[in-house]
Scaffold this motif. Structure first.
Motif, short mmCIF file in Angstrom:
data_model
loop_
_atom_site.label_atom_id
_atom_site.label_comp_id
_atom_site.label_asym_id
_atom_site.label_seq_id
_atom_site.Cartn_x
_atom_site.Cartn_y
_atom_site.Cartn_z
N ALA A 5 -7.24 -29.75 -44.43
CA ALA A 5 -8.07 -30.89 -43.79
C ALA A 5 -9.41 -30.55 -43.56
CB ALA A 5 -7.37 -31.50 -42.47
N THR A 6 -10.33 -31.67 -43.54
CA THR A 6 -11.58 -31.26 -43.33
C THR A 6 -12.18 -32.34 -42.07
OG1 THR A 6 -12.18 -30.42 -45.43
CG2 THR A 6 -14.04 -31.28 -43.92
N ALA A 7 -12.95 -31.83 -41.16
CA ALA A 7 -13.41 -32.86 -40.17
C ALA A 7 -14.72 -32.53 -39.82
CB ALA A 7 -12.77 -32.68 -38.82
N THR A 8 -15.59 -33.53 -39.69
CA THR A 8 -17.14 -33.58 -39.66
C THR A 8 -17.66 -34.16 -38.36
OG1 THR A 8 -17.52 -33.41 -41.97
CG2 THR A 8 -19.27 -33.73 -40.72
N SER A 9 -18.34 -33.43 -37.62
CA SER A 9 -18.64 -34.08 -36.33
C SER A 9 -19.83 -35.15 -36.33
CB SER A 9 -19.25 -32.82 -35.32
OG SER A 9 -20.72 -32.58 -35.89
N PRO A 10 -20.00 -36.01 -35.49
CA PRO A 10 -21.09 -36.79 -35.47
C PRO A 10 -22.38 -36.01 -35.42
CG PRO A 10 -19.99 -37.30 -33.55
CD PRO A 10 -19.12 -36.32 -34.32
N PRO A 11 -23.44 -36.48 -35.66
CA PRO A 11 -24.85 -35.77 -35.46
C PRO A 11 -24.88 -35.43 -34.07
CG PRO A 11 -25.33 -37.75 -36.96
CD PRO A 11 -23.84 -37.64 -36.33
N VAL A 12 -25.38 -34.26 -33.96
CA VAL A 12 -25.72 -33.63 -32.50
C VAL A 12 -27.28 -33.42 -32.38
CG1 VAL A 12 -23.26 -33.41 -31.71
CG2 VAL A 12 -24.48 -31.33 -32.63
N CYS A 13 -27.77 -33.35 -31.01
CA CYS A 13 -29.07 -33.01 -30.69
C CYS A 13 -29.20 -31.42 -31.10
CB CYS A 13 -29.34 -33.17 -29.78
SG CYS A 13 -29.79 -35.09 -29.39
N PHE A 14 -30.33 -30.98 -31.84
CA PHE A 14 -30.52 -29.67 -32.23
C PHE A 14 -31.95 -29.42 -32.22
CE2 PHE A 14 -31.70 -26.91 -35.86
CZ PHE A 14 -30.82 -25.51 -35.43
N GLY A 15 -32.42 -28.10 -31.67
CA GLY A 15 -33.72 -27.73 -31.74
C GLY A 15 -33.94 -26.23 -31.91
N LEU A 16 -35.19 -25.67 -31.94
CA LEU A 16 -35.41 -24.36 -32.36
C LEU A 16 -35.02 -23.36 -31.32
CD1 LEU A 16 -39.04 -24.33 -33.39
CD2 LEU A 16 -37.00 -23.79 -34.89
N LEU A 17 -34.64 -23.94 -30.10
CA LEU A 17 -33.91 -22.98 -29.06
C LEU A 17 -32.38 -23.18 -29.04
CD1 LEU A 17 -36.60 -23.72 -26.44
CD2 LEU A 17 -36.40 -21.72 -27.83
N THR A 18 -31.69 -23.69 -29.87
CA THR A 18 -30.34 -23.66 -30.00
C THR A 18 -29.79 -22.74 -31.09
OG1 THR A 18 -30.50 -26.08 -29.83
CG2 THR A 18 -28.42 -25.38 -30.42
#
Length: 103
Positions: A5-18
């Motif tokens: 099985a494969t699961a994909t998260s919804p888009p989550v905020c992300f930046g250079l400091l992550t």
């Protein structure tokens, strides 16, 4: 997640400091992790985070780096998705994007 099985998260905020992500998982089995980032012009970057062995009890996974996605951030990527693929019967909970990589 049953085997294959494969699961994909919804888009989550992300930046250079992550710098990384981790999650809690329980098995037995393995979990393959990919980080997906879409660039400003619609380009797609996929970071192969690798495969981690999951034990029978709940425990935190290793930190999965997001360097490739960080390099895409200046090109306009402001969110990522986490895609998980199970080998064995794996349960996953609490995906955590760690802004300080557990320092």
């Amino acid at each position: 997640m049953p085997h294959g099985a494969t699961a994909t998260s919804p888009p989550v905020c992300f930046g250079l400091l992550t710098p990384g992500i981790k999650m809690f998982a329980s098995g037995p089995g393995t979990l393959h992790v990919q980080v997906i980032a879409r660039g400003f012009l619609g380009g797609l970057s996929v970071l192969d985070g690798g495969t981690v062995t999951v034990g029978p009890g709940w425990s935190p996974t290793i930190d999965f780096g997001t360097l490739l996605s960080q390099l895409n951030a200046p090109l306009g990527s402001k969110s990522i998705q986490i895609q998980l693929t199970a080998a064995g019967n794996v349960q996953v909970d609490d995906i955590y994007i760690d802004p300080f990589l557990s320092r």
